[in-house]
Design a protein around this motif. Sequence first.
Motif, mmCIF file in Angstrom:
data_model
loop_
_atom_site.group_PDB
_atom_site.id
_atom_site.type_symbol
_atom_site.label_atom_id
_atom_site.label_comp_id
_atom_site.label_asym_id
_atom_site.label_seq_id
_atom_site.Cartn_x
_atom_site.Cartn_y
_atom_site.Cartn_z
ATOM 1 N N LEU A 4 -56.368 53.662 55.909
ATOM 2 C CA LEU A 4 -55.043 53.944 56.284
ATOM 3 C C LEU A 4 -54.584 55.161 55.964
ATOM 4 C CD1 LEU A 4 -52.456 52.954 57.595
ATOM 5 C CD2 LEU A 4 -51.992 51.937 55.521
ATOM 6 N N GLY A 29 -55.593 53.422 61.153
ATOM 7 C CA GLY A 29 -54.020 53.487 61.311
ATOM 8 C C GLY A 29 -53.525 54.408 60.681
ATOM 9 N N ALA A 31 -49.371 56.426 59.050
ATOM 10 C CA ALA A 31 -48.048 55.897 58.673
ATOM 11 C C ALA A 31 -47.510 57.270 58.444
ATOM 12 C CB ALA A 31 -47.860 55.124 57.756
ATOM 13 N N GLU A 36 -43.587 52.562 56.190
ATOM 14 C CA GLU A 36 -44.689 52.295 57.310
ATOM 15 C C GLU A 36 -45.888 51.893 56.742
ATOM 16 O OE1 GLU A 36 -45.317 55.557 60.289
ATOM 17 O OE2 GLU A 36 -42.862 55.501 60.469
ATOM 18 N N LYS A 40 -48.091 48.737 57.522
ATOM 19 C CA LYS A 40 -49.599 48.925 58.109
ATOM 20 C C LYS A 40 -50.548 48.254 57.135
ATOM 21 C CE LYS A 40 -48.240 52.126 61.712
ATOM 22 N NZ LYS A 40 -48.617 53.245 62.377
ATOM 23 N N TYR A 41 -50.235 48.249 55.954
ATOM 24 C CA TYR A 41 -51.022 47.859 54.875
ATOM 25 C C TYR A 41 -51.316 46.322 55.021
ATOM 26 C CZ TYR A 41 -53.872 46.765 50.823
ATOM 27 O OH TYR A 41 -54.897 46.380 49.820
ATOM 28 N N GLN A 43 -50.471 44.629 57.550
ATOM 29 C CA GLN A 43 -50.931 44.372 58.920
ATOM 30 C C GLN A 43 -52.688 44.643 59.222
ATOM 31 O OE1 GLN A 43 -49.080 46.951 61.773
ATOM 32 N NE2 GLN A 43 -49.792 45.881 63.436
ATOM 33 N N HIS A 44 -53.080 45.855 58.583
ATOM 34 C CA HIS A 44 -54.461 45.970 58.942
ATOM 35 C C HIS A 44 -55.478 45.881 57.660
ATOM 36 C CE1 HIS A 44 -53.498 47.852 62.504
ATOM 37 N NE2 HIS A 44 -52.589 48.731 62.219
#
Length: 117
Positions: A4, A29, A31, A36, A40-41, A43-44
């Motif tokens: 990320l 991803g 950010a 964000e 995203k951390y 989420q992914h």
Amino acid sequence: MKVLIVDDAAFIRVTLKMMLEKNGYEVIGDAANGSEAILKYNQHKPDLVTMDITMPVMDGISALKAIKKMNPAAKVVMISAMGQENHVREAVMAGANGFIVKPFVEDQVIRGLSKLQ
């Protein structure tokens, strides 16, 4: 290794993505700020995060602390401009796994990240 990329500058995100993908990393991803990055951390669940220090909304050190609280084993490499030594110390104390100094070159980035695999 899934990565990320977190940086408020779009050209840095694009540059890092190209460097990493060329060297076999999977960029899952990116950010533009710390808030964000945390979303995203979660989420992914990347294997590695590259984190700028100075960003709007939430800075990289605050995001680093939040990610380390969620997952103490998270691997986060901070990216900072020259002359930010006080931030570097704070990030190390907060659990950063490494540093890359801007302006960076591809060899330096890949060498720094390969130590964490």
